[in-house]
Design a protein around this motif. Structure first.
Motif, PDB file in Angstrom:
ATOM      1  N   ASN A  97      41.903  43.181  33.770  1.00  0.00           N
ATOM      2  CA  ASN A  97      41.079  41.981  33.899  1.00  0.00           C
ATOM      3  C   ASN A  97      41.414  40.717  33.447  1.00  0.00           C
ATOM      4  O   ASN A  97      42.826  40.879  32.968  1.00  0.00           O
ATOM      5  CB  ASN A  97      39.811  42.324  33.120  1.00  0.00           C
ATOM      6  CG  ASN A  97      39.857  42.476  31.803  1.00  0.00           C
ATOM      7  OD1 ASN A  97      40.638  41.826  31.458  1.00  0.00           O
ATOM      8  ND2 ASN A  97      39.479  43.556  31.027  1.00  0.00           N
ATOM      9  N   THR A 150      42.886  49.851  34.778  1.00  0.00           N
ATOM     10  CA  THR A 150      42.069  48.923  35.465  1.00  0.00           C
ATOM     11  C   THR A 150      42.694  47.708  34.569  1.00  0.00           C
ATOM     12  O   THR A 150      43.134  47.955  33.385  1.00  0.00           O
ATOM     13  CB  THR A 150      40.449  48.995  34.765  1.00  0.00           C
ATOM     14  OG1 THR A 150      40.540  49.406  33.740  1.00  0.00           O
ATOM     15  CG2 THR A 150      39.827  50.082  35.692  1.00  0.00           C
ATOM     16  N   LYS A 194      39.294  44.065  42.125  1.00  0.00           N
ATOM     17  CA  LYS A 194      38.140  43.825  41.076  1.00  0.00           C
ATOM     18  C   LYS A 194      37.174  42.556  41.467  1.00  0.00           C
ATOM     19  O   LYS A 194      37.808  41.398  41.375  1.00  0.00           O
ATOM     20  CB  LYS A 194      38.635  44.110  39.889  1.00  0.00           C
ATOM     21  CG  LYS A 194      37.640  44.623  38.756  1.00  0.00           C
ATOM     22  CD  LYS A 194      38.402  44.864  37.337  1.00  0.00           C
ATOM     23  CE  LYS A 194      37.640  45.626  36.577  1.00  0.00           C
ATOM     24  NZ  LYS A 194      38.105  45.659  35.365  1.00  0.00           N
ATOM     25  N   SER A 210      43.074  48.362  39.438  1.00  0.00           N
ATOM     26  CA  SER A 210      42.240  47.275  39.443  1.00  0.00           C
ATOM     27  C   SER A 210      42.782  46.201  39.337  1.00  0.00           C
ATOM     28  O   SER A 210      43.417  45.995  38.051  1.00  0.00           O
ATOM     29  CB  SER A 210      40.787  47.552  38.907  1.00  0.00           C
ATOM     30  OG  SER A 210      40.261  48.868  39.471  1.00  0.00           O
ATOM     31  N   SER A 224      31.399  48.909  37.672  1.00  0.00           N
ATOM     32  CA  SER A 224      31.846  49.134  36.223  1.00  0.00           C
ATOM     33  C   SER A 224      30.794  48.733  35.385  1.00  0.00           C
ATOM     34  O   SER A 224      30.804  47.513  35.102  1.00  0.00           O
ATOM     35  CB  SER A 224      33.153  48.229  36.255  1.00  0.00           C
ATOM     36  OG  SER A 224      34.195  48.958  36.766  1.00  0.00           O
ATOM     37  N   ASN A 284      36.209  47.349  42.967  1.00  0.00           N
ATOM     38  CA  ASN A 284      35.819  47.771  41.915  1.00  0.00           C
ATOM     39  C   ASN A 284      34.880  46.531  41.314  1.00  0.00           C
ATOM     40  O   ASN A 284      35.594  45.429  41.118  1.00  0.00           O
ATOM     41  CB  ASN A 284      36.593  47.746  41.105  1.00  0.00           C
ATOM     42  CG  ASN A 284      36.259  48.403  39.453  1.00  0.00           C
ATOM     43  OD1 ASN A 284      35.063  48.220  39.272  1.00  0.00           O
ATOM     44  ND2 ASN A 284      37.311  48.578  38.432  1.00  0.00           N
ATOM     45  N   GLU A 309      41.860  42.032  39.333  1.00  0.00           N
ATOM     46  CA  GLU A 309      40.618  40.975  39.280  1.00  0.00           C
ATOM     47  C   GLU A 309      40.931  39.882  39.831  1.00  0.00           C
ATOM     48  O   GLU A 309      41.873  38.798  39.575  1.00  0.00           O
ATOM     49  CB  GLU A 309      40.025  41.156  37.967  1.00  0.00           C
ATOM     50  CG  GLU A 309      38.595  40.495  38.063  1.00  0.00           C
ATOM     51  CD  GLU A 309      37.819  40.519  36.867  1.00  0.00           C
ATOM     52  OE1 GLU A 309      38.090  41.526  36.105  1.00  0.00           O
ATOM     53  OE2 GLU A 309      36.726  40.056  36.647  1.00  0.00           O
ATOM     54  N   THR A 334      32.641  44.896  38.833  1.00  0.00           N
ATOM     55  CA  THR A 334      32.779  44.854  37.366  1.00  0.00           C
ATOM     56  C   THR A 334      31.707  43.748  36.721  1.00  0.00           C
ATOM     57  O   THR A 334      30.893  42.827  37.608  1.00  0.00           O
ATOM     58  CB  THR A 334      34.207  44.470  37.004  1.00  0.00           C
ATOM     59  OG1 THR A 334      34.255  44.550  35.551  1.00  0.00           O
ATOM     60  CG2 THR A 334      34.444  42.857  37.281  1.00  0.00           C
TER      61      THR A 334
END
Ligand code: G3P
Length: 217
Positions: free
Chosen positions: A28, A26, A83, A55, A127, A105, A57, A107
């Motif tokens: 971010n 993952t 994401k 993932s 998440s 995903n 984002e 989040t």
């Protein structure tokens, strides 16, 4: 239980993936900033390193812009998971991707009712951020337990991806309450192997074996 790495450090990801115990990654925006490299380049490299869900984002905040960004991210590789933040627009975009067969995903989840909406929107993963809840004196594990109950009550297939994991105890607790996935920093992954009694026991085994003067090969 699937174990994902929460990282954009491709050298570390490659090293830990070589254990065969890494099921996905993952990322971010904060982790992308830490990488100090173009996002699309980092995501493409990670997708090559780990065949599981990766993932990536979006940065947009409106549904239409999220959909445009998510479609670009999904085009990087077949294992990209888009994401999306758990906002009204994020769930509108989530539902659109669900209709296109693009994995998502959702989040920044901090409540069971948020997770309920994400499942209704067809999220592939949800998440819940357990560490950040703990940081404010709440019990992040309780959130996972509640989400597990709700999803099982109604047969939602959205997978619970325990995130914002700070330590080995979080991993254990997430596994006990039934999270499908845990995403962890590389430091926590390394800690999962460790126990002082294992080190002590192996040291004694090796010492006693050396005393036999034997060799196996
Ligand atoms: O990447 C999502 C989540 O794992 C971030 O966790 O450590 O920033 O609270 P953290």
């Amino acid at each position: 239980m699937q174990i994902f790495l929460d990282s954009t450090d491709t050298k570390v990801i490659a090293d830990l993936a070589s254990t065969g115990l890494v099921d996905g990654v993952t990322t971010n925006p904060t982790l992308i900033a830490k990488a100090g490299r173009p996002m699309l380049e980092v995501i493409a490299e990670i997708c090559d390193l780990v065949p599981g869900p990766i993932s990536a984002e979006v940065a947009a905040t409106t549904a239409d812009a999220m959909i445009a960004e998510g479609q670009k991210l999904a085009s990087i590789a077949p294992n990209v998971v888009v994401k999306l933040p758990l906002t009204r627009d994020g769930l509108i975009a989530c539902a659109a991707f669900a209709g296109e067969g693009i994995s998502t995903n959702v989040t920044l989840c901090f409540s069971a009712t948020q997770a309920l909406l994400a499942a209704k929107a067809g999220a592939t993963f949800i998440s819940p951020f357990i560490g950040r809840l703990d940081d404010y004196g709440f019990d992040g594990t309780d959130l996972i337990r509640d989400i597990r109950t709700i999803y099982d009550n109604y047969g939602y297939e959205t997978e619970i991806l325990a995130a914002s994991v700070r330590n080995v105890a979080h991993v254990k607790e997430a596994a006990i309450v039934g999270a499908d996935v845990v995403t962890i920093p590389p430091s926590v992954f390394a800690d999962l192997f460790k126990h002082p009694l294992t080190d002590k026991g192996l040291e004694q085994f090796l010492k006693d074996w050396a005393g036999t003067g034997q060799s196996i090969l």
